[in-house]
Design a protein around this motif. Structure first.
Motif, PDB file in Angstrom:
ATOM      1  N   GLY A   1     -10.767 -28.803 -41.375  1.00  0.00           N
ATOM      2  CA  GLY A   1     -10.207 -27.678 -41.999  1.00  0.00           C
ATOM      3  C   GLY A   1      -8.869 -28.374 -41.570  1.00  0.00           C
ATOM      4  O   GLY A   1      -8.331 -29.614 -42.065  1.00  0.00           O
ATOM      5  N   ARG A   2      -7.842 -26.996 -41.081  1.00  0.00           N
ATOM      6  CA  ARG A   2      -6.324 -26.687 -41.543  1.00  0.00           C
ATOM      7  C   ARG A   2      -6.314 -27.152 -39.696  1.00  0.00           C
ATOM      8  O   ARG A   2      -4.269 -27.573 -39.467  1.00  0.00           O
ATOM      9  CB  ARG A   2      -6.133 -25.754 -42.164  1.00  0.00           C
ATOM     10  N   GLN A   3      -7.178 -27.866 -39.137  1.00  0.00           N
ATOM     11  CA  GLN A   3      -6.685 -28.232 -37.495  1.00  0.00           C
ATOM     12  C   GLN A   3      -5.244 -29.105 -37.934  1.00  0.00           C
ATOM     13  O   GLN A   3      -5.050 -28.985 -36.618  1.00  0.00           O
ATOM     14  CB  GLN A   3      -8.207 -28.710 -36.781  1.00  0.00           C
ATOM     15  N   GLN A   4      -5.265 -30.381 -38.279  1.00  0.00           N
ATOM     16  CA  GLN A   4      -4.468 -31.075 -37.859  1.00  0.00           C
ATOM     17  C   GLN A   4      -3.151 -30.349 -38.686  1.00  0.00           C
ATOM     18  O   GLN A   4      -2.317 -30.434 -37.421  1.00  0.00           O
ATOM     19  CB  GLN A   4      -4.585 -32.317 -39.275  1.00  0.00           C
ATOM     20  N   GLU A   5      -3.216 -29.305 -39.523  1.00  0.00           N
ATOM     21  CA  GLU A   5      -1.722 -28.966 -39.525  1.00  0.00           C
ATOM     22  C   GLU A   5      -1.402 -28.249 -38.106  1.00  0.00           C
ATOM     23  O   GLU A   5      -0.338 -27.907 -37.623  1.00  0.00           O
ATOM     24  CB  GLU A   5      -1.927 -28.210 -40.917  1.00  0.00           C
ATOM     25  N   LEU A   6      -2.998 -27.670 -37.504  1.00  0.00           N
ATOM     26  CA  LEU A   6      -2.453 -26.300 -36.485  1.00  0.00           C
ATOM     27  C   LEU A   6      -1.568 -27.041 -35.618  1.00  0.00           C
ATOM     28  O   LEU A   6      -0.229 -27.079 -35.171  1.00  0.00           O
ATOM     29  CB  LEU A   6      -3.608 -25.947 -36.099  1.00  0.00           C
ATOM     30  N   VAL A   7      -2.442 -28.628 -35.011  1.00  0.00           N
ATOM     31  CA  VAL A   7      -2.048 -28.847 -33.926  1.00  0.00           C
ATOM     32  C   VAL A   7       0.398 -29.705 -34.377  1.00  0.00           C
ATOM     33  O   VAL A   7       0.846 -29.358 -33.584  1.00  0.00           O
ATOM     34  CB  VAL A   7      -2.782 -30.290 -34.168  1.00  0.00           C
ATOM     35  N   SER A   8      -0.353 -30.565 -35.597  1.00  0.00           N
ATOM     36  CA  SER A   8       1.182 -30.797 -36.080  1.00  0.00           C
ATOM     37  C   SER A   8       2.487 -29.894 -36.420  1.00  0.00           C
ATOM     38  O   SER A   8       3.754 -30.229 -35.530  1.00  0.00           O
ATOM     39  CB  SER A   8       1.428 -31.730 -37.303  1.00  0.00           C
ATOM     40  N   ARG A   9       2.291 -27.999 -36.863  1.00  0.00           N
ATOM     41  CA  ARG A   9       3.389 -27.617 -36.479  1.00  0.00           C
ATOM     42  C   ARG A   9       3.721 -26.326 -35.164  1.00  0.00           C
ATOM     43  O   ARG A   9       4.531 -26.784 -34.547  1.00  0.00           O
ATOM     44  CB  ARG A   9       2.480 -26.237 -37.674  1.00  0.00           C
ATOM     45  N   VAL A  10       2.004 -26.886 -33.963  1.00  0.00           N
ATOM     46  CA  VAL A  10       2.622 -26.324 -32.952  1.00  0.00           C
ATOM     47  C   VAL A  10       3.475 -26.731 -32.285  1.00  0.00           C
ATOM     48  O   VAL A  10       4.243 -26.763 -31.410  1.00  0.00           O
ATOM     49  CB  VAL A  10       1.304 -25.724 -32.158  1.00  0.00           C
ATOM     50  N   ALA A  11       2.815 -28.548 -32.564  1.00  0.00           N
ATOM     51  CA  ALA A  11       3.394 -29.270 -31.886  1.00  0.00           C
ATOM     52  C   ALA A  11       5.217 -29.481 -32.355  1.00  0.00           C
ATOM     53  O   ALA A  11       6.509 -29.479 -30.838  1.00  0.00           O
ATOM     54  CB  ALA A  11       3.323 -30.601 -31.228  1.00  0.00           C
ATOM     55  N   LYS A  12       5.588 -29.191 -33.004  1.00  0.00           N
ATOM     56  CA  LYS A  12       6.672 -29.486 -34.110  1.00  0.00           C
ATOM     57  C   LYS A  12       7.543 -28.075 -33.214  1.00  0.00           C
ATOM     58  O   LYS A  12       9.140 -28.095 -33.321  1.00  0.00           O
ATOM     59  CB  LYS A  12       7.144 -29.129 -35.454  1.00  0.00           C
ATOM     60  N   ALA A  13       7.124 -26.648 -32.775  1.00  0.00           N
ATOM     61  CA  ALA A  13       7.789 -25.607 -32.701  1.00  0.00           C
ATOM     62  C   ALA A  13       8.070 -25.293 -31.388  1.00  0.00           C
ATOM     63  O   ALA A  13       8.722 -24.744 -30.665  1.00  0.00           O
ATOM     64  CB  ALA A  13       6.971 -24.496 -33.411  1.00  0.00           C
ATOM     65  N   SER A  14       6.857 -26.323 -30.364  1.00  0.00           N
ATOM     66  CA  SER A  14       7.044 -26.126 -29.162  1.00  0.00           C
ATOM     67  C   SER A  14       8.426 -26.810 -28.451  1.00  0.00           C
ATOM     68  O   SER A  14       9.408 -27.459 -28.759  1.00  0.00           O
ATOM     69  CB  SER A  14       5.732 -27.231 -28.221  1.00  0.00           C
ATOM     70  N   ARG A  15       8.647 -25.352 -27.106  1.00  0.00           N
ATOM     71  CA  ARG A  15      10.167 -26.198 -26.217  1.00  0.00           C
ATOM     72  C   ARG A  15       9.446 -26.863 -25.372  1.00  0.00           C
ATOM     73  O   ARG A  15      10.746 -27.284 -24.878  1.00  0.00           O
ATOM     74  CB  ARG A  15      10.097 -24.029 -26.299  1.00  0.00           C
ATOM     75  N   GLY A  16       8.134 -26.434 -25.134  1.00  0.00           N
ATOM     76  CA  GLY A  16       8.226 -27.549 -24.135  1.00  0.00           C
ATOM     77  C   GLY A  16       6.680 -28.993 -24.409  1.00  0.00           C
ATOM     78  O   GLY A  16       6.913 -29.661 -25.061  1.00  0.00           O
ATOM     79  N   PRO A  17       7.033 -30.112 -23.563  1.00  0.00           N
ATOM     80  CA  PRO A  17       6.003 -30.774 -23.736  1.00  0.00           C
ATOM     81  C   PRO A  17       3.954 -30.065 -24.148  1.00  0.00           C
ATOM     82  O   PRO A  17       3.860 -28.962 -24.461  1.00  0.00           O
ATOM     83  CB  PRO A  17       5.533 -31.155 -22.013  1.00  0.00           C
ATOM     84  N   VAL A  18       3.254 -31.028 -25.480  1.00  0.00           N
ATOM     85  CA  VAL A  18       2.275 -31.189 -26.110  1.00  0.00           C
ATOM     86  C   VAL A  18       1.147 -31.599 -25.308  1.00  0.00           C
ATOM     87  O   VAL A  18       1.723 -33.548 -25.457  1.00  0.00           O
ATOM     88  CB  VAL A  18       2.596 -30.946 -27.449  1.00  0.00           C
ATOM     89  N   VAL A  19       0.438 -31.090 -24.617  1.00  0.00           N
ATOM     90  CA  VAL A  19      -0.973 -31.681 -24.983  1.00  0.00           C
ATOM     91  C   VAL A  19      -1.999 -31.624 -25.806  1.00  0.00           C
ATOM     92  O   VAL A  19      -2.304 -29.863 -25.673  1.00  0.00           O
ATOM     93  CB  VAL A  19      -1.512 -31.552 -23.018  1.00  0.00           C
ATOM     94  N   LEU A  20      -2.374 -32.513 -26.182  1.00  0.00           N
ATOM     95  CA  LEU A  20      -4.051 -32.258 -27.828  1.00  0.00           C
ATOM     96  C   LEU A  20      -4.677 -32.539 -26.697  1.00  0.00           C
ATOM     97  O   LEU A  20      -4.948 -33.851 -25.278  1.00  0.00           O
ATOM     98  CB  LEU A  20      -3.521 -32.844 -28.269  1.00  0.00           C
ATOM     99  N   VAL A  21      -5.477 -31.543 -25.619  1.00  0.00           N
ATOM    100  CA  VAL A  21      -7.467 -31.940 -25.663  1.00  0.00           C
ATOM    101  C   VAL A  21      -8.386 -31.286 -26.734  1.00  0.00           C
ATOM    102  O   VAL A  21      -8.750 -30.515 -27.879  1.00  0.00           O
ATOM    103  CB  VAL A  21      -7.617 -30.722 -24.608  1.00  0.00           C
ATOM    104  N   LEU A  22      -9.441 -32.527 -27.148  1.00  0.00           N
ATOM    105  CA  LEU A  22     -10.062 -32.746 -27.781  1.00  0.00           C
ATOM    106  C   LEU A  22     -11.322 -32.673 -27.390  1.00  0.00           C
ATOM    107  O   LEU A  22     -12.255 -33.006 -26.469  1.00  0.00           O
ATOM    108  CB  LEU A  22     -10.633 -33.834 -28.560  1.00  0.00           C
ATOM    109  N   MET A  23     -12.246 -31.275 -27.539  1.00  0.00           N
ATOM    110  CA  MET A  23     -13.826 -30.910 -26.839  1.00  0.00           C
ATOM    111  C   MET A  23     -14.106 -31.438 -28.245  1.00  0.00           C
ATOM    112  O   MET A  23     -14.790 -30.202 -29.265  1.00  0.00           O
ATOM    113  CB  MET A  23     -13.572 -29.494 -26.990  1.00  0.00           C
ATOM    114  N   CYS A  24     -15.405 -32.311 -28.407  1.00  0.00           N
ATOM    115  CA  CYS A  24     -15.709 -32.900 -29.588  1.00  0.00           C
ATOM    116  C   CYS A  24     -17.189 -34.272 -28.552  1.00  0.00           C
ATOM    117  O   CYS A  24     -16.901 -34.602 -27.700  1.00  0.00           O
ATOM    118  CB  CYS A  24     -15.105 -33.122 -30.404  1.00  0.00           C
ATOM    119  N   GLY A  25     -18.032 -34.506 -30.115  1.00  0.00           N
ATOM    120  CA  GLY A  25     -19.479 -35.347 -28.887  1.00  0.00           C
ATOM    121  C   GLY A  25     -18.922 -36.666 -29.356  1.00  0.00           C
ATOM    122  O   GLY A  25     -19.003 -37.428 -28.725  1.00  0.00           O
TER     123      GLY A  25
END
Length: 476
Positions: free
Chosen positions: A212-236
């Motif tokens: 879905g729109r997960q990639q959009e969510l990650v990119s937009r939040v990363a652009k807006a974030s004031r501090g460091p951004v960490v992506l945690v992937l929970m999947c098999g």
């Protein structure tokens, strides 16, 4: 001994149509040491075959003490509710989650976060506050859960936003609130990925991208974030997150699999440096376009024209992250302290067999040599922790055969996991068996040992071993 998975003997007949009758499926199964009935009456099996399969089962039961008298007097005879969810078991669940976390990216030492600098953390994503998702499928009842949000809350004040309605993430209505949270926090942790609605038994993914729109969510939040951004992937399974790998605003990426009941605590421990990640990827992470070049009806391993091949052993194309990849908060240096440079492979067969079948394409049939302990070669490697933090390091050893009609890529032949404190050195030995580890299977299905220079990749080191045929054992 071997037992079947649930209904698997029936699947041979009903689903895979491997046999013409259920009795034939039972007969094939018991010949692989699976006990069943019916085939004996039809004459497909001898009673001796059943007795042998039964003997395997009873042998294991004897080892468990099931024939030693009153069960309550035996070591495992008094297990009960008090033996479930003990502190030791819960600690083991946490340790397992720690060890399974893989650090895929860590630009400019984004991780670990600091409790002194990162007082407020925005915790965002459809998997940021999940429970049952963390145990995957075919799991028991958990003692209790620590979600990622709960785990991070033990280290810092948190601002939570889901960002999506579930991992399907079909809309972007919640992304705005997630951006606001990222602007307010000292650091942002996005917990994204999949769950059993996306990948499970009987549920296959059609692609490798985030849903879905997960990639959009990650990119937009990363652009807006004031501090460091960490992506945690929970999947098999693997996910193509090339966008995040290449985005300088996303400083670190963790793959946590489905980390179990203590997953949230383990994730937080790694994020804040209480635990040092040491996991390695157990599979290649392919780019999305790999799927379009790999029909699911074609299960060949080796690459061919128009066909990319499967697994790190045969696939040579671009990857998102390679098999065996995994970083640490510290650094390790390897030194090869002792390793053979050459080895003579003894031939134990007749002159006729030697001339006709033993040597082919400059390789010796494994069946025509003495595959005993003398064929084991010892590699001695010194591993030094050159960083400032203790860590667990898994040394991977790959082998690549000489040039020829063999598997073109290297293959994993051994590994050793060691814990090394900062500044310390650990010596490890790995035994490389010529027959088991330096042999290959040719296109006719015959396992052979290629003669010539075998290249060993030991961590970041390379070492060559030359194999030559020793003809002294030929019988005239």
């Amino acid at each position: 001994y071997i037992v079947s998975d649930c209904d698997s003997v029936g699947v041979l007949y009903n689903t895979q149509h491997y046999t013409r009758t259920p009795e034939e499926a039972a007969a094939d199964a018991i010949k692989a040491a699976i006990h069943t009935e019916g085939a004996v009456r039809g004459g497909l099996l001898r009673e001796e075959d059943v007795n042998l399969a039964l003997a395997y089962t009873i042998t294991v039961q004897m080892r468990l003490g099931m024939f030693d008298g009153e069960p309550s007097a035996q070591p495992f005879g008094n297990l009960g509710p008090r033996d479930v969810c003990t502190p030791a078991h819960q600690q083991l669940a946490l340790q397992a989650a720690h060890q399974g976390i893989v650090l895929l990216k860590n630009s400019a030492r984004t991780l670990p976060l600091s409790t002194l600098r990162h007082h407020t953390v925005a915790v965002i994503g459809p998997n940021s506050d999940v429970t049952v998702t963390m145990i995957g499928n075919y799991a028991g009842v958990a003692c209790g859960y620590t979600t990622p949000l709960q785990g991070i809350s033990r280290y810092a004040k948190t601002i939570h936003q889901a960002g999506c309605f579930g991992v399907a993430c079909n809309g972007n209505q919640l992304i705005g609130a997630a951006e606001v949270a990222a602007r307010q926090a000292d650091a942002t942790v996005l917990v994204m990925g999949l769950d059993q609605s996306i990948e499970a038994e009987f549920i296959d993914r059609a692609g490798l991208l985030l849903p879905g729109r997960q990639q959009e969510l990650v990119s937009r939040v990363a652009k807006a974030s004031r501090g460091p951004v960490v992506l945690v992937l929970m999947c098999g399974g693997p996910v193509d997150v090339s966008f995040a790998k290449n985005d300088p605003r996303i400083g670190a990426i963790l793959w946590v699999g489905y980390p179990g009941q203590a997953g949230g605590a383990a994730i937080a421990d790694v994020l804040f440096g209480r635990a040092n990640p040491g996991g390695k990827l157990p599979m290649t992470w392919y780019p999305q376009d790999y799927v379009s070049r790999l029909p699911m009806t074609d299960m060949r391993m080796r690459a061919a024209r128009g066909y990319p091949g499967r697994t790190y052993r045969f696939y040579k194309g671009p990857v998102v992250f390679p098999f065996g990849h995994g970083m640490s908060y510290t650094t390790f240096a390897h030194t090869l302290s002792k390793a053979p440079n050459q080895f003579s492979v003894p031939i134990a067969t007749s002159l006729y067999a030697f001339k006709n079948t033993t040597i082919s394409s400059n390789a010796i049939r494994v069946a025509h040599t003495n595959c005993n302990d003398a064929m084991s070669l010892g590699l001695h490697v010194d591993i030094k922790n050159t960083g400032d933090m203790a860590g667990t390091h898994t040394l991977l050893v790959f082998a690549k055969p000489p040039a020829g009609n063999w598997s073109p890529n290297k293959q994993l032949i051994g590994f050793k996991k060691v814990h090394v404190t900062a500044g310390a050195l650990q010596s490890v030995r790995l035994d490389i068996h010529v027959c088991k580890h330096l042999s290959v299977v040719d296109k006719f299905g015959i396992r052979r040992i290629p003669m010539g220079e075998h290249s060993l990749h030991i961590g970041d080191l390379k070492h060559s071993i030359s194999l030559q045929a020793n003809l002294e054992g030929i019988k005239f």
